[in-house]
Enzyme design. Sequence first.
Site, PDB file in Angstrom:
ATOM      1  CG  ASP A 286      27.915  35.608  39.494  1.00  0.00           C
ATOM      2  OD1 ASP A 286      27.150  36.367  39.432  1.00  0.00           O
ATOM      3  OD2 ASP A 286      29.265  36.032  40.044  1.00  0.00           O
TER       4      ASP A 286
ATOM      5  CG  ASP B 104      28.495  38.143  43.601  1.00  0.00           C
ATOM      6  OD1 ASP B 104      28.638  37.384  42.471  1.00  0.00           O
ATOM      7  OD2 ASP B 104      29.102  38.976  43.662  1.00  0.00           O
TER       8      ASP B 104
ATOM      9  CG  ASP C  18      29.233  40.116  40.678  1.00  0.00           C
ATOM     10  OD1 ASP C  18      29.056  39.079  40.211  1.00  0.00           O
ATOM     11  OD2 ASP C  18      30.355  40.559  41.210  1.00  0.00           O
ATOM     12  NE  ARG C  19      32.555  36.524  37.672  1.00  0.00           N
ATOM     13  CZ  ARG C  19      33.711  35.907  37.308  1.00  0.00           C
ATOM     14  NH1 ARG C  19      33.589  35.153  36.419  1.00  0.00           N
ATOM     15  NH2 ARG C  19      34.715  36.452  37.834  1.00  0.00           N
TER      16      ARG C  19
ATOM     17  CE  LYS D 111      31.910  40.878  37.979  1.00  0.00           C
ATOM     18  NZ  LYS D 111      32.620  40.997  39.013  1.00  0.00           N
TER      19      LYS D 111
ATOM     20  CB  SER E 296      32.025  35.919  42.992  1.00  0.00           C
ATOM     21  OG  SER E 296      31.686  36.311  41.662  1.00  0.00           O
ATOM     22  CG  HIS E 297      33.248  33.168  39.660  1.00  0.00           C
ATOM     23  ND1 HIS E 297      33.401  34.315  40.218  1.00  0.00           N
ATOM     24  CD2 HIS E 297      33.938  32.604  39.439  1.00  0.00           C
ATOM     25  CE1 HIS E 297      34.681  34.384  39.920  1.00  0.00           C
ATOM     26  NE2 HIS E 297      35.391  33.470  39.416  1.00  0.00           N
TER      27      HIS E 297
HETATM   28  C1  G16 Z   1      36.055  39.475  40.220  1.00  0.00           C
HETATM   29  C2  G16 Z   1      35.914  41.293  39.768  1.00  0.00           C
HETATM   30  C3  G16 Z   1      35.947  41.482  38.347  1.00  0.00           C
HETATM   31  C4  G16 Z   1      37.076  40.520  37.679  1.00  0.00           C
HETATM   32  C5  G16 Z   1      37.170  39.126  38.026  1.00  0.00           C
HETATM   33  C6  G16 Z   1      38.204  38.511  37.521  1.00  0.00           C
HETATM   34  O1  G16 Z   1      34.766  39.198  39.758  1.00  0.00           O
HETATM   35  O2  G16 Z   1      34.853  41.818  40.481  1.00  0.00           O
HETATM   36  O3  G16 Z   1      36.045  42.791  38.015  1.00  0.00           O
HETATM   37  O4  G16 Z   1      36.979  40.868  36.191  1.00  0.00           O
HETATM   38  O5  G16 Z   1      37.043  39.205  39.550  1.00  0.00           O
HETATM   39  O6  G16 Z   1      38.500  37.475  37.908  1.00  0.00           O
HETATM   40  P1  G16 Z   1      39.906  36.736  37.950  1.00  0.00           P
HETATM   41  O7  G16 Z   1      40.844  37.608  38.695  1.00  0.00           O
HETATM   42  O8  G16 Z   1      39.647  35.550  38.494  1.00  0.00           O
HETATM   43  O9  G16 Z   1      40.213  36.639  36.403  1.00  0.00           O
HETATM   44  P2  G16 Z   1      33.829  38.257  40.665  1.00  0.00           P
HETATM   45  O10 G16 Z   1      32.801  38.138  39.942  1.00  0.00           O
HETATM   46  O11 G16 Z   1      34.591  36.931  41.183  1.00  0.00           O
HETATM   47  O12 G16 Z   1      33.523  39.180  41.769  1.00  0.00           O
END
Ligand code: G16
Length: 602
Positions: A304, A306, A308-309, A404, A121-122
């Site tokens: 981000d 991937d 999704d953000r 998302k 992801s990010h």
């Molecule tokens: C993932 C989940 C999100 C969640 C985030 C929280 O995001 O897909 O639904 O809000 O983790 O991250 P943390 O546990 O670090 O607060 P992503 O964009 O990393 O896939």
Amino acid sequence: MTGIAAKVVATQPISGQKPGTSGLRKKVTVFQQANYLENFVQSTFDALPAESLTGCTLVVSGDGRYYSKPAIATILRMAAANGVGKVWVGVGGLLSTPAVSAVIRNRNGGEAYGGFILTASHNPGGPHEDFGIKYNCENGGPAPEKLTNTIYSNTGKLSQYYIAAEELDVDLSKPGSKRFLVQHHATAKFGEFVVQVIDPVEDYLKLLHKIYDFGALRKLLARKDFTFTFDGMHGVAGPYARRIFVQELGADPACLMNCDPREDFGGGHPDPNLTYAKELVAACGLGDHPAPAAQLPDFGAACDGDADRNMILGKAFFVTPSDSIALIAAYAQEAIPYFRSGLKGVARSMPTSAALDRVAAGKNMECFEVPTGWKFFGNLMDAGRCSLCGEESFGTGSDHVREKDGLWAVLAWLSILADRNVAHEELGQKLAKLAPGLHLPGGKAKAASELVSVEEIVKDHWAKYGRNFYTRYDYEGVDSDKADGVMQLLVKKTKDITQVKHFTIDTADEFSYTDPVDGSVSAHQGIRFLFTDGSRVIFRLSGTGSSGATIRMYVEQYVAPNAGPERLHADAAAALAPLVDVALRLSNMKHLTGRDAPTVIT
Ligand code: G16
């Protein structure tokens, strides 16, 4: 065609393969250890019903980060030996997370049984940074906890995995299909295994056309007085942005920055927030080195790694993710054709501000509060109880997919802008005819042809619903024991404390969620201190890091519309300072972590 045998490889359980908030994320060097990826993939296959897996179609792709290509090659060989019939891979191994969801749900009428998304992801990418893998189910959404728990339990007892004995020679550089004859380990029979390389944007774009009014968006982007900047952060969003904004909507290619996907995201941290999306933040007139006022775009957005953000900015104006989802909910029905018949309900994660709740109450809709993690929205959407969801962590989306969706959110905001501006212009023209000399409503007299800005739209929203001042402090890379110490102290305080300075505690607990659809319970989902004036302070440990611990501290205070513009438009940091102080005292953050300041403030 000569057949390729299935090889049985002896292995041993590897500890620590528990999926976090969204899949298994570790350093690349960890994934490169012998059998690390293979064990997790086999544990996933073993968690799926054999009758469904045999002959099924899967999707395998990701954000293109370092280690994606060898991982795809391995997963293809393992899929073949485990009896999968077909795998769809995006050209270059690229598919954004929401696009994987769209492909699973829609391609060939929903032919796919599920898919592996290769992303952290990010989190940064590169040989010494992060890699990740997660499994998404038939509904296109992340595996629910029940399945991830089975996968994890399998990782603890695995003794062998199955893999095609030879490399499968597939050209990922362009669309095309290749057939192989591979032995299925369970039956020892040889069967056809197809790898189809697909256009990463096609299915997703088709879906977007069903959601948005591309004509209206094109008109907005064609306005001479409307400028727009999008930052792909060198993640997978770039090719989508080019196709959607430039080819479909006619934007100038110069609007796009960092839109070539790179294995290491150009050395950046592909997290669209005020700290890491530095280039966009500066270009939009915020941060330490803002661009001159005359050069600021009217609208800025980033996605981000991937895609999704998302982050949404106006001219020197930041839209908090919590406000963003509330505004999208407020405008959805009139601005987005997909929602023309109304919203079924809305949902947010627990730490996300209650701005969305106010819109839901105003529109008489159900509003759900779920734990952090997009997977918790899936059941609500599948049950037809929720159309829009949002998270403070820069995640926004709807039931068009089960992830998302960053680019969807950017288009949602462009739709709001298009809608408001058309309405403004029409009203202005009517007024000019009926009552020349009278001005349009708004803080200042505005000509009908003058652009209504992001900032004005948000401020109008606050004037109607009130403002949920909001900030999140992230303490990254904290020693895990110290972070646990903070959490233990806070849990204890939920039972002991009733007053901090002039804030009286109404409720303090650890958030626990009972899914209204299947009755499953998820406990220990963050520590909450809810005060009698409606303010909230929340703490939780991040579930997406790959090493150490990240403490997240969320602070929120509501100001009602009748407080007046001066209070509603106050600087968020100043307005929240007393409550931040309360949060720091409650957690004894400085003393227990040795940190004077957070790593990131959003
Ligand atoms: C993932 C989940 C999100 C969640 C985030 C929280 O995001 O897909 O639904 O809000 O983790 O991250 P943390 O546990 O670090 O607060 P992503 O964009 O990393 O896939």
